[in-house]
Design a protein around this motif. Sequence first.
Motif, PDB file in Angstrom:
ATOM      1  N   LEU A 155     -88.244  37.225 -51.335  1.00 18.34           N
ATOM      2  CA  LEU A 155     -86.964  36.697 -51.067  1.00 18.34           C
ATOM      3  C   LEU A 155     -85.911  36.723 -52.067  1.00 18.34           C
ATOM      4  N   GLY A 156     -86.528  36.246 -53.282  1.00 16.05           N
ATOM      5  CA  GLY A 156     -85.522  36.041 -54.537  1.00 16.05           C
ATOM      6  C   GLY A 156     -84.847  37.268 -54.826  1.00 16.05           C
ATOM      7  N   PRO A 157     -85.650  38.468 -55.019  1.00 12.47           N
ATOM      8  CA  PRO A 157     -84.934  39.644 -55.349  1.00 12.47           C
ATOM      9  C   PRO A 157     -84.029  40.451 -54.448  1.00 12.47           C
ATOM     10  N   TRP A 158     -84.434  39.977 -53.122  1.00 12.48           N
ATOM     11  CA  TRP A 158     -83.466  40.491 -52.084  1.00 12.48           C
ATOM     12  C   TRP A 158     -82.078  39.742 -52.004  1.00 12.48           C
ATOM     13  N   LEU A 159     -82.234  38.602 -52.231  1.00 11.69           N
ATOM     14  CA  LEU A 159     -80.784  37.653 -52.383  1.00 11.69           C
ATOM     15  C   LEU A 159     -80.042  38.443 -53.566  1.00 11.69           C
ATOM     16  N   THR A 160     -80.622  38.903 -54.559  1.00  9.60           N
ATOM     17  CA  THR A 160     -79.735  39.166 -55.753  1.00  9.60           C
ATOM     18  C   THR A 160     -78.907  40.690 -55.299  1.00  9.60           C
ATOM     19  N   VAL A 161     -79.635  41.198 -54.454  1.00 11.06           N
ATOM     20  CA  VAL A 161     -78.983  42.601 -53.918  1.00 11.06           C
ATOM     21  C   VAL A 161     -78.040  42.192 -52.775  1.00 11.06           C
ATOM     22  N   ASP A 162     -78.397  41.127 -51.881  1.00 11.63           N
ATOM     23  CA  ASP A 162     -77.602  40.888 -50.395  1.00 11.63           C
ATOM     24  C   ASP A 162     -77.682  39.304 -50.417  1.00 11.63           C
ATOM     25  N   PRO A 163     -76.601  38.887 -51.093  1.00 13.88           N
ATOM     26  CA  PRO A 163     -76.595  37.298 -50.856  1.00 13.88           C
ATOM     27  C   PRO A 163     -76.418  36.641 -49.613  1.00 13.88           C
ATOM     28  N   ASP A 164     -76.157  37.487 -48.629  1.00 14.01           N
ATOM     29  CA  ASP A 164     -75.973  37.129 -47.220  1.00 14.01           C
ATOM     30  C   ASP A 164     -77.105  37.525 -46.286  1.00 14.01           C
ATOM     31  N   ALA A 165     -78.192  38.128 -46.958  1.00 14.59           N
ATOM     32  CA  ALA A 165     -79.294  38.768 -46.362  1.00 14.59           C
ATOM     33  C   ALA A 165     -79.776  37.632 -45.078  1.00 14.59           C
ATOM     34  N   GLN A 166     -80.284  38.419 -44.005  1.00 11.66           N
ATOM     35  CA  GLN A 166     -80.750  37.699 -42.786  1.00 11.66           C
ATOM     36  C   GLN A 166     -82.175  38.452 -42.513  1.00 11.66           C
ATOM     37  N   LEU A 167     -82.969  37.685 -42.113  1.00  8.15           N
ATOM     38  CA  LEU A 167     -84.559  38.132 -41.920  1.00  8.15           C
ATOM     39  C   LEU A 167     -84.664  37.944 -40.288  1.00  8.15           C
ATOM     40  N   PRO A 168     -84.651  39.042 -39.499  1.00  5.51           N
ATOM     41  CA  PRO A 168     -84.813  38.737 -38.235  1.00  5.51           C
ATOM     42  C   PRO A 168     -85.887  37.929 -37.711  1.00  5.51           C
ATOM     43  N   GLY A 169     -85.677  36.935 -36.677  1.00  7.67           N
ATOM     44  CA  GLY A 169     -86.618  35.951 -36.242  1.00  7.67           C
ATOM     45  C   GLY A 169     -86.587  34.797 -37.368  1.00  7.67           C
ATOM     46  N   VAL A 170     -86.138  34.969 -38.456  1.00  8.93           N
ATOM     47  CA  VAL A 170     -86.370  33.968 -39.346  1.00  8.93           C
ATOM     48  C   VAL A 170     -85.015  33.232 -39.633  1.00  8.93           C
ATOM     49  N   GLY A 171     -83.914  34.274 -39.988  1.00  6.08           N
ATOM     50  CA  GLY A 171     -82.431  33.791 -40.259  1.00  6.08           C
ATOM     51  C   GLY A 171     -82.155  34.029 -41.714  1.00  6.08           C
ATOM     52  N   ARG A 172     -81.347  33.160 -42.325  1.00  6.36           N
ATOM     53  CA  ARG A 172     -80.767  33.333 -43.774  1.00  6.36           C
ATOM     54  C   ARG A 172     -81.875  33.394 -44.521  1.00  6.36           C
ATOM     55  N   VAL A 173     -82.103  34.458 -45.460  1.00  6.03           N
ATOM     56  CA  VAL A 173     -82.983  34.693 -46.472  1.00  6.03           C
ATOM     57  C   VAL A 173     -82.829  33.480 -47.565  1.00  6.03           C
ATOM     58  N   ASP A 174     -81.658  33.070 -47.935  1.00 10.77           N
ATOM     59  CA  ASP A 174     -81.457  32.055 -48.982  1.00 10.77           C
ATOM     60  C   ASP A 174     -82.077  30.925 -48.380  1.00 10.77           C
ATOM     61  N   ALA A 175     -81.904  30.322 -47.081  1.00 10.45           N
ATOM     62  CA  ALA A 175     -82.524  29.177 -46.342  1.00 10.45           C
ATOM     63  C   ALA A 175     -83.949  29.397 -46.416  1.00 10.45           C
ATOM     64  N   ALA A 176     -84.561  30.493 -46.096  1.00 12.07           N
ATOM     65  CA  ALA A 176     -86.014  30.543 -46.100  1.00 12.07           C
ATOM     66  C   ALA A 176     -86.619  30.535 -47.377  1.00 12.07           C
ATOM     67  N   LEU A 177     -85.969  31.063 -48.480  1.00 13.96           N
ATOM     68  CA  LEU A 177     -86.223  30.790 -49.737  1.00 13.96           C
ATOM     69  C   LEU A 177     -86.487  29.309 -50.043  1.00 13.96           C
ATOM     70  N   GLU A 178     -85.202  28.499 -49.895  1.00 13.00           N
ATOM     71  CA  GLU A 178     -85.154  27.304 -50.103  1.00 13.00           C
ATOM     72  C   GLU A 178     -86.615  26.530 -49.559  1.00 13.00           C
ATOM     73  N   ARG A 179     -86.642  26.722 -48.217  1.00 11.80           N
ATOM     74  CA  ARG A 179     -87.647  26.149 -47.419  1.00 11.80           C
ATOM     75  C   ARG A 179     -89.179  26.355 -47.997  1.00 11.80           C
ATOM     76  N   LEU A 180     -89.141  27.528 -48.605  1.00 10.23           N
ATOM     77  CA  LEU A 180     -90.621  28.030 -49.053  1.00 10.23           C
ATOM     78  C   LEU A 180     -90.908  27.396 -50.530  1.00 10.23           C
ATOM     79  N   ARG A 181     -89.510  27.070 -51.350  1.00  8.22           N
ATOM     80  CA  ARG A 181     -89.776  26.382 -52.552  1.00  8.22           C
ATOM     81  C   ARG A 181     -89.936  25.143 -52.588  1.00  8.22           C
ATOM     82  N   ARG A 182     -89.391  24.364 -51.406  1.00  7.09           N
ATOM     83  CA  ARG A 182     -89.695  23.002 -51.099  1.00  7.09           C
ATOM     84  C   ARG A 182     -91.084  22.718 -50.768  1.00  7.09           C
ATOM     85  N   ARG A 183     -92.032  23.860 -50.065  1.00  8.81           N
ATOM     86  CA  ARG A 183     -93.322  23.575 -49.707  1.00  8.81           C
ATOM     87  C   ARG A 183     -94.173  23.646 -50.994  1.00  8.81           C
ATOM     88  N   THR A 184     -93.832  24.356 -51.888  1.00  8.78           N
ATOM     89  CA  THR A 184     -94.523  24.522 -53.052  1.00  8.78           C
ATOM     90  C   THR A 184     -94.577  23.831 -54.239  1.00  8.78           C
TER      91      THR A 184
END
Length: 184
Positions: A155-184
């Motif tokens: 997710l992190g490297p993906w955002l550096t190439v496409d800051p507006d990236a979307q992951l089908p079924g998940v949504g915005r990649v930046d939001a997914a990365l934020e959720r992931l980092r809050r869990r760890t």
Amino acid sequence: MSRRLAQGVDAEAAPTRRAPIEAVVALGANLGDRAETMTAAITELARLPLVQNVRVSEPIESIALKPEGPDAAAPAYLNAVAILTTRLAPSVLLGYLHAIERRFGRERSAARSALEPGWEDRTLDLDLIAYGDVVSDEPHLLLPHPRAAERDFVLGPWLTVDPDAQLPGVGRVDAALERLRRRT
């Protein structure tokens, strides 16, 4: 160039021209000269038929993941994400990714689908993370990649190439990365 490459293996006999689509490929290596292998693999990705405009993140280093969790004693991974514009069918692109892995000495311990994580060290790992907004639950073509939203090294490297990236079924990649980092 054969139009069948754009149609995939289950395509109808009537030729159709597939519109270009963005595919996301995660690259990883933790054996051998990781940087050299990844650079060469990116060159091979750019040379694939019906592929153009390859954009690649800067590589990052990550700790190897094993069934028990992160393993600092294992060789560290070098990871990056490439976004390809392609007209290849997703199944054909995945076949090319596996062929590139084999050329760089990748040995899979067993035939498995993306639902079953592999824990072995690798000279090169190329995962098809997303193919536009395509969703597939076929055992040999799972899209998006079932663990992409669980991997900060994707997710992190993906955002550096496409800051507006979307992951089908998940949504915005930046939001997914934020959720992931809050869990760890």
